[in-house]
Design a protein around this motif. Structure first.
Motif, mmCIF file in Angstrom:
data_model
loop_
_atom_site.group_PDB
_atom_site.id
_atom_site.type_symbol
_atom_site.label_atom_id
_atom_site.label_comp_id
_atom_site.label_asym_id
_atom_site.label_seq_id
_atom_site.Cartn_x
_atom_site.Cartn_y
_atom_site.Cartn_z
ATOM 1 N N ALA A 33 2.934 7.653 3.943
ATOM 2 C CA ALA A 33 2.544 7.202 3.460
ATOM 3 C C ALA A 33 0.986 7.742 3.380
ATOM 4 O O ALA A 33 0.352 7.873 2.212
ATOM 5 C CB ALA A 33 2.113 6.045 4.288
ATOM 6 N N ARG B 100 -0.520 7.935 0.006
ATOM 7 C CA ARG B 100 -1.379 7.031 -0.171
ATOM 8 C C ARG B 100 -0.163 5.634 -0.785
ATOM 9 O O ARG B 100 -1.620 4.875 -1.400
ATOM 10 C CB ARG B 100 -2.509 7.195 -0.836
ATOM 11 C CG ARG B 100 -3.105 7.997 -0.054
ATOM 12 C CD ARG B 100 -4.355 8.679 -0.540
ATOM 13 N NE ARG B 100 -5.553 9.719 -0.092
ATOM 14 C CZ ARG B 100 -7.342 10.300 -0.186
ATOM 15 N NH1 ARG B 100 -7.047 9.018 -1.069
ATOM 16 N NH2 ARG B 100 -7.360 11.650 -0.340
ATOM 17 N N GLU B 101 0.726 5.478 -0.076
ATOM 18 C CA GLU B 101 1.375 4.356 -0.823
ATOM 19 C C GLU B 101 2.272 4.044 0.505
ATOM 20 O O GLU B 101 2.715 4.306 1.539
ATOM 21 C CB GLU B 101 1.825 3.836 -1.635
ATOM 22 C CG GLU B 101 3.162 5.489 -1.806
ATOM 23 C CD GLU B 101 3.667 5.620 -3.056
ATOM 24 O OE1 GLU B 101 3.357 5.273 -4.456
ATOM 25 O OE2 GLU B 101 4.688 6.120 -3.305
ATOM 26 N N TYR B 102 2.450 2.383 0.164
ATOM 27 C CA TYR B 102 3.463 2.472 1.598
ATOM 28 C C TYR B 102 4.888 2.144 1.242
ATOM 29 O O TYR B 102 4.943 1.922 -0.186
ATOM 30 C CB TYR B 102 3.267 0.705 2.258
ATOM 31 C CG TYR B 102 2.139 0.278 2.261
ATOM 32 C CD1 TYR B 102 1.799 0.659 3.979
ATOM 33 C CD2 TYR B 102 0.800 -0.254 1.818
ATOM 34 C CE1 TYR B 102 0.668 0.344 4.899
ATOM 35 C CE2 TYR B 102 -0.193 -0.480 2.408
ATOM 36 C CZ TYR B 102 -1.036 -0.068 3.856
ATOM 37 O OH TYR B 102 -1.620 -0.162 4.511
ATOM 38 N N ASP C 208 -1.933 -7.434 13.164
ATOM 39 C CA ASP C 208 -1.849 -7.592 11.149
ATOM 40 C C ASP C 208 -0.178 -7.617 11.776
ATOM 41 O O ASP C 208 0.198 -6.152 10.894
ATOM 42 C CB ASP C 208 -2.381 -6.207 11.206
ATOM 43 C CG ASP C 208 -3.583 -6.563 11.050
ATOM 44 O OD1 ASP C 208 -3.749 -7.611 10.888
ATOM 45 O OD2 ASP C 208 -4.677 -5.235 11.839
ATOM 46 N N TRP D 116 -6.894 7.702 4.686
ATOM 47 C CA TRP D 116 -5.908 6.576 3.911
ATOM 48 C C TRP D 116 -6.260 6.347 5.215
ATOM 49 O O TRP D 116 -5.543 5.243 5.778
ATOM 50 C CB TRP D 116 -4.944 7.180 3.376
ATOM 51 C CG TRP D 116 -4.180 5.425 2.510
ATOM 52 C CD1 TRP D 116 -5.061 5.443 1.557
ATOM 53 C CD2 TRP D 116 -3.217 5.235 2.800
ATOM 54 N NE1 TRP D 116 -4.172 4.032 1.367
ATOM 55 C CE2 TRP D 116 -2.931 4.795 2.938
ATOM 56 C CE3 TRP D 116 -2.053 5.551 4.073
ATOM 57 C CZ2 TRP D 116 -1.731 3.690 1.708
ATOM 58 C CZ3 TRP D 116 -1.090 4.803 3.815
ATOM 59 C CH2 TRP D 116 -1.038 3.693 2.831
ATOM 60 N N GLN E 260 -5.192 2.314 7.529
ATOM 61 C CA GLN E 260 -4.615 1.707 7.025
ATOM 62 C C GLN E 260 -3.581 1.008 8.381
ATOM 63 O O GLN E 260 -3.488 1.711 9.286
ATOM 64 C CB GLN E 260 -2.879 1.929 6.198
ATOM 65 C CG GLN E 260 -3.985 1.988 4.219
ATOM 66 C CD GLN E 260 -4.504 1.146 4.298
ATOM 67 O OE1 GLN E 260 -4.340 -0.183 3.888
ATOM 68 N NE2 GLN E 260 -5.493 1.225 3.095
ATOM 69 N N TRP F 74 0.944 -5.387 3.786
ATOM 70 C CA TRP F 74 -0.685 -3.990 3.960
ATOM 71 C C TRP F 74 -0.829 -4.133 3.031
ATOM 72 O O TRP F 74 -2.339 -3.948 2.755
ATOM 73 C CB TRP F 74 -0.305 -3.585 4.586
ATOM 74 C CG TRP F 74 0.518 -3.588 6.229
ATOM 75 C CD1 TRP F 74 -0.234 -4.764 7.105
ATOM 76 C CD2 TRP F 74 1.573 -2.787 6.790
ATOM 77 N NE1 TRP F 74 0.824 -4.648 8.527
ATOM 78 C CE2 TRP F 74 1.479 -3.674 8.178
ATOM 79 C CE3 TRP F 74 2.271 -2.333 7.118
ATOM 80 C CZ2 TRP F 74 2.418 -3.607 9.317
ATOM 81 C CZ3 TRP F 74 3.460 -1.767 7.853
ATOM 82 C CH2 TRP F 74 3.333 -2.571 9.341
ATOM 83 N N ASP F 75 -0.594 -4.550 1.641
ATOM 84 C CA ASP F 75 -1.299 -3.641 0.609
ATOM 85 C C ASP F 75 -1.602 -4.931 -0.034
ATOM 86 O O ASP F 75 -1.620 -5.821 0.144
ATOM 87 C CB ASP F 75 -0.016 -4.050 -0.463
ATOM 88 C CG ASP F 75 -0.226 -2.520 -2.163
ATOM 89 O OD1 ASP F 75 -1.020 -3.004 -2.307
ATOM 90 O OD2 ASP F 75 -0.418 -1.429 -2.432
ATOM 91 N N ALA F 76 -3.135 -4.227 -0.750
ATOM 92 C CA ALA F 76 -3.682 -5.521 -1.433
ATOM 93 C C ALA F 76 -3.878 -6.449 -2.003
ATOM 94 O O ALA F 76 -3.996 -7.465 -2.090
ATOM 95 C CB ALA F 76 -4.978 -4.681 -1.134
#
Length: 282
Positions: A175, A179-181, A202, A11, A14, A240-242
């Motif tokens: 993270a 696997r999450e912000y 970014d 992951w 990112q 940054w999340d999709a």
């Protein structure tokens, strides 16, 4: 390291992980020290030492051992401690300032009590970030926890009028594991627009040593991080999340919490004013 943790490193492309030195979950303490030597050619490098019973037998407080010996107790196989080491390598001035403040307060109130300043320092050390802003940054939206306005409506200001430097090592550990912000706890520093745009990628400024030293001086002097209320939440998912382009995301995701009644945030630290006050003769 567990197999699940090993697999989760996939992951890591990112954007937030671009803030770190190249990450290898198998990196040894010896390699960390080689990196420290490379980053500090004057010989004053911090040293990472395996946290063993023999090390802890000295009875020293964790922060006091760093201050006295320059050694950071590091648990082998712990990604949390590995990220802490990588932050020491990337942001030494800030880490040294926080350590000096922690030690001073331990000496003042003892190891079994904690001051408001210590709480603020720990929050920042674990989950902190610096958000660099100029006059056009959408601070009013942030002050109001208007997350849609901050991240969606003002999307084009990120990387131009505002950008983030990640300091808290637990942000990376969370993270990686989930696997999450996570939600950062941010200090806000006002700088010039050109300085942000030229350094940001970014919406991230991986490190800004000169500016960080000025912030570190304010921390060391006790003018910053005297109280946890100085810190404001910033859900990194908005950057940054999709799903950042979806209005529903800001209404439904649990990280986007409303402003607590009566909560007010301090004005940004003005870096130009700080630098002016440090000039000889003032």
């Amino acid at each position: 390291m567990t197999q699940e943790m090993r697999e989760s490193t996939g992951w890591m492309p990112q954007p937030m992980f671009a803030a770190l030195q190249p990450f290898d979950p198998e990196i040894s303490i010896g390699e960390l020290n080689r990196l420290a030597d490379h980053n500090a050619p004057d010989g004053r490098a911090i040293r990472f030492v395996a946290q063993t019973d023999a090390l802890l037998a000295d009875g020293l407080h964790y922060e006091k051992r760093i201050a006295r010996d320059g050694t950071v107790a590091t648990r082998e196989g712990s990604t949390h401690d590995l990220f802490n080491a990588l932050i020491w390598l990337s942001h030494p001035a800030l880490k040294q300032a926080m350590n000096a403040r922690q030690v001073a307060d331990v000496e003042r109130v003892g190891p079994k009590q904690r001051t408001r300043g210590q709480c603020a320092l720990t929050h920042f050390d674990e989950a902190g970030a610096i958000v660099w802003v100029d006059a056009a940054a959408p601070l009013a939206a942030w002050n109001a926890h208007d997350w849609r306005a901050l991240f969606l409506d003002a999307h084009d200001t990120w990387g131009a009028s505002c950008a983030i430097t990640l300091i808290g090592h637990a942000l990376f550990d969370h993270a990686l594991a989930h696997r999450e912000y996570p939600v950062a706890k941010a200090l806000v520093v006002r700088v010039g627009r050109d300085a942000i745009a030229s350094r940001s990628r970014d919406s991230l400024i991986a490190a800004w040593p000169e500016a960080e030293r000025a912030v570190a001086d304010e921390i060391a002097a006790g003018r910053l991080l005297a109280d946890p209320q100085e810190l404001r939440p910033l859900p990194l998912a908005g950057l940054w999340d999709a799903r950042w382009e979806s209005s529903d995301f800001y209404e439904k995701a649990p990280c986007f919490r409303p402003l607590r009644v009566g909560r007010r945030y301090p004005a940004p630290l003005d870096l130009a004013a700080v630098r002016a006050s440090d000039r000889p003769g003032r």
